[in-house]
Every structure is written in structure tokens, then in C-alpha cells.
Design a protein around this motif. Structure first.
Motif, PDB file in Angstrom:
ATOM      1  N   ALA A 138      19.129 -85.291  13.506  1.00 21.88           N
ATOM      2  CA  ALA A 138      19.649 -83.972  13.867  1.00 21.88           C
ATOM      3  C   ALA A 138      18.827 -82.853  13.224  1.00 21.88           C
ATOM      4  O   ALA A 138      18.623 -81.801  13.826  1.00 21.88           O
ATOM      5  CB  ALA A 138      21.113 -83.850  13.458  1.00 21.88           C
ATOM      6  N   SER A 139      18.335 -83.101  12.012  1.00 23.66           N
ATOM      7  CA  SER A 139      17.540 -82.066  11.345  1.00 23.66           C
ATOM      8  C   SER A 139      16.176 -81.892  11.988  1.00 23.66           C
ATOM      9  O   SER A 139      15.511 -80.888  11.772  1.00 23.66           O
ATOM     10  CB  SER A 139      17.378 -82.400   9.861  1.00 23.66           C
ATOM     11  N   ARG A 140      15.747 -82.832  12.801  1.00 21.09           N
ATOM     12  CA  ARG A 140      14.440 -82.754  13.449  1.00 21.09           C
ATOM     13  C   ARG A 140      14.529 -82.213  14.873  1.00 21.09           C
ATOM     14  O   ARG A 140      13.555 -82.218  15.599  1.00 21.09           O
ATOM     15  CB  ARG A 140      13.780 -84.125  13.477  1.00 21.09           C
ATOM     16  N   HIS A 141      15.695 -81.778  15.281  1.00 20.06           N
ATOM     17  CA  HIS A 141      15.850 -81.260  16.632  1.00 20.06           C
ATOM     18  C   HIS A 141      15.054 -79.964  16.780  1.00 20.06           C
ATOM     19  O   HIS A 141      14.989 -79.145  15.873  1.00 20.06           O
ATOM     20  CB  HIS A 141      17.331 -81.020  16.938  1.00 20.06           C
ATOM     21  N   LEU A 142      14.436 -79.760  17.934  1.00 24.07           N
ATOM     22  CA  LEU A 142      13.587 -78.600  18.161  1.00 24.07           C
ATOM     23  C   LEU A 142      14.345 -77.291  17.995  1.00 24.07           C
ATOM     24  O   LEU A 142      13.814 -76.319  17.464  1.00 24.07           O
ATOM     25  CB  LEU A 142      12.954 -78.674  19.553  1.00 24.07           C
ATOM     26  N   SER A 143      15.616 -77.249  18.411  1.00 21.43           N
ATOM     27  CA  SER A 143      16.378 -76.008  18.273  1.00 21.43           C
ATOM     28  C   SER A 143      16.601 -75.660  16.797  1.00 21.43           C
ATOM     29  O   SER A 143      16.592 -74.483  16.431  1.00 21.43           O
ATOM     30  CB  SER A 143      17.719 -76.113  19.006  1.00 21.43           C
ATOM     31  N   THR A 144      16.773 -76.670  15.948  1.00 25.21           N
ATOM     32  CA  THR A 144      16.924 -76.426  14.512  1.00 25.21           C
ATOM     33  C   THR A 144      15.623 -75.878  13.942  1.00 25.21           C
ATOM     34  O   THR A 144      15.621 -74.925  13.171  1.00 25.21           O
ATOM     35  CB  THR A 144      17.311 -77.723  13.782  1.00 25.21           C
ATOM     36  N   TRP A 145      14.511 -76.481  14.323  1.00 23.07           N
ATOM     37  CA  TRP A 145      13.216 -76.019  13.854  1.00 23.07           C
ATOM     38  C   TRP A 145      12.963 -74.586  14.324  1.00 23.07           C
ATOM     39  O   TRP A 145      12.515 -73.744  13.555  1.00 23.07           O
ATOM     40  CB  TRP A 145      12.122 -76.962  14.364  1.00 23.07           C
ATOM     41  N   TYR A 146      13.278 -74.312  15.578  1.00 25.66           N
ATOM     42  CA  TYR A 146      13.088 -72.969  16.116  1.00 25.66           C
ATOM     43  C   TYR A 146      13.954 -71.962  15.363  1.00 25.66           C
ATOM     44  O   TYR A 146      13.485 -70.893  14.981  1.00 25.66           O
ATOM     45  CB  TYR A 146      13.420 -72.935  17.610  1.00 25.66           C
ATOM     46  N   GLU A 147      15.219 -72.305  15.145  1.00 25.89           N
ATOM     47  CA  GLU A 147      16.141 -71.398  14.459  1.00 25.89           C
ATOM     48  C   GLU A 147      15.662 -71.097  13.042  1.00 25.89           C
ATOM     49  O   GLU A 147      15.737 -69.967  12.576  1.00 25.89           O
ATOM     50  CB  GLU A 147      17.544 -72.006  14.414  1.00 25.89           C
ATOM     51  N   CYS A 148      15.142 -72.117  12.366  1.00 23.79           N
ATOM     52  CA  CYS A 148      14.683 -71.926  10.991  1.00 23.79           C
ATOM     53  C   CYS A 148      13.390 -71.131  10.905  1.00 23.79           C
ATOM     54  O   CYS A 148      13.203 -70.349   9.972  1.00 23.79           O
ATOM     55  CB  CYS A 148      14.472 -73.277  10.321  1.00 23.79           C
ATOM     56  N   HIS A 149      12.487 -71.330  11.861  1.00 23.14           N
ATOM     57  CA  HIS A 149      11.151 -70.785  11.688  1.00 23.14           C
ATOM     58  C   HIS A 149      10.727 -69.733  12.707  1.00 23.14           C
ATOM     59  O   HIS A 149       9.957 -68.845  12.382  1.00 23.14           O
ATOM     60  CB  HIS A 149      10.124 -71.920  11.700  1.00 23.14           C
ATOM     61  N   LEU A 150      11.175 -69.833  13.933  1.00 21.51           N
ATOM     62  CA  LEU A 150      10.648 -68.942  14.956  1.00 21.51           C
ATOM     63  C   LEU A 150      11.670 -67.960  15.517  1.00 21.51           C
ATOM     64  O   LEU A 150      11.318 -67.145  16.361  1.00 21.51           O
ATOM     65  CB  LEU A 150      10.044 -69.757  16.110  1.00 21.51           C
ATOM     66  N   SER A 151      12.913 -68.028  15.075  1.00 26.30           N
ATOM     67  CA  SER A 151      13.918 -67.119  15.602  1.00 26.30           C
ATOM     68  C   SER A 151      13.614 -65.670  15.227  1.00 26.30           C
ATOM     69  O   SER A 151      14.099 -64.750  15.865  1.00 26.30           O
ATOM     70  CB  SER A 151      15.310 -67.510  15.115  1.00 26.30           C
TER      71      SER A 151
END
Length: 168
Positions: A138-151
Motif C-alpha cells: 500500500a505504501s508503494r501505490h502511485l497515488s501515495t507517492w504522488y501525494e507525498c512528492h508531486l501534489s
């Protein structure tokens, strides 16, 4: 994976440290093992050796299905390439095998290591066998990565943690 490719291509005939240390009498698999130790453990000043003992080995025992799935992929990828008409010993085939095997092995190791960290923190006893693995996925989901870094849009490039992903 590069060393595995060199071993299969029979490119390990030359000594690693010169003829006085690993010259005549060394088999290809012995040179491959030496290179793995140097590249895997030596490049991290042997910190990875400690992580292997404290995290990877327990993870191989506790979460062996992850290891078996990665091993099955590594073993079968040559057959899958043959099924789609790609020569596994050609340039494209060897490149695809090396890239895909490296990706799968690294993902499996990272998943097992982070799952064991969650086990050490009590996640296994409190929530069950699959929860540490599912948390990692779950921590590797693209939406999580996007929210953390590209939002934040371009402002993300001012975030030192985000930049460290590319610099280090």
C-alpha cells in the motif's frame, strides 16, 4: 543480475584482483561469488551484510512466498521471452532479462526487509501475517507517492527529501 549475466555469458575468465589473488584455479562461480560480495556488501561499507543477517534472512524464512515468487519469475522469464518470440540470448533478450530480473529481485528484497521492520515493531502479532506485506504494498501505490512528492507541483523540487531520491 549483471554478475549472473556475465556468468551465463562465460565472461568471468579474467581475475578480479589480478593473478596473484584470484588467478588460476578459480572457477567461474567462485569469481561470481567474490564479485557479489564486493558489489553487494563492499559498496555499502558492509552495512548491507548486517541488514542481510538482521532483516533479509529472517524475511526469507518468515515471508518465503515473496522470495519464491521472485525466484519463479527469475527462472521463468527466459521461457516467457521465447513464447513471445524474443531470443533470450540476443541483445534485446539479455537486456530485458537483466532489467526485469533486477527490478523483481530488488522489489522482493525491499518488500521483505520493510515487512520484517513492521514485524519487529509488533505488526505481525497485533494484526496478522499478511498485514506487514500489505502495508508495504500500500505504501508503494502511485497515488501515495504522488501525494507525498508531486501534489505540490513544481514546489516539490524544493523539498529536500524528494530531491534526495534522485541525488543519493
Amino acid at each position: 543480475m549483471i554478475i549472473w549475466d556475465w556468468l551465463l555469458a562465460k565472461l568471468l575468465k579474467r581475475p578480479v584482483f589480478g593473478t596473484h589473488l584470484d588467478g588460476k584455479g578459480w572457477a567461474d562461480y567462485e569469481r561470481a561469488l567474490l564479485l557479489v560480495v564486493i558489489l553487494q556488501f563492499g559498496s555499502s561499507v558492509f552495512i548491507m551484510a548486517v541488514i542481510t543477517v538482521t532483516h533479509v534472512l529472517p524475511a526469507l524464512i518468515l515471508y518465503h512466498p515473496v522470495f519464491l515468487a521472485a525466484a519463479a519469475f527469475v527462472v521463468q522469464v527466459r521461457q516467457w521471452l521465447k513464447c513471445i518470440g524474443v531470443d533470450a540470448d540476443g541483445r534485446l533478450g539479455r537486456g530485458l532479462i537483466m532489467a526485469s530480473n533486477s527490478f523483481v529481485v530488488v522489489c522482493a528484497c525491499q518488500t521483505m526487509i520493510t515487512a520484517v521492520i513492521r514485524v519487529y515493531s509488533g505488526g505481525l502479532m497485533k494484526q496478522g501475517y499478511l498485514v506487514p506485506l500489505l502495508d508495504d504494498v500500500a505504501s508503494r501505490h502511485l497515488s501515495t507517492w504522488y501525494e507525498c512528492h508531486l501534489s505540490q507541483g513544481v514546489a516539490a523540487f524544493h523539498d529536500q527529501d524528494f530531491l534526495n531520491l534522485f541525488v543519493r
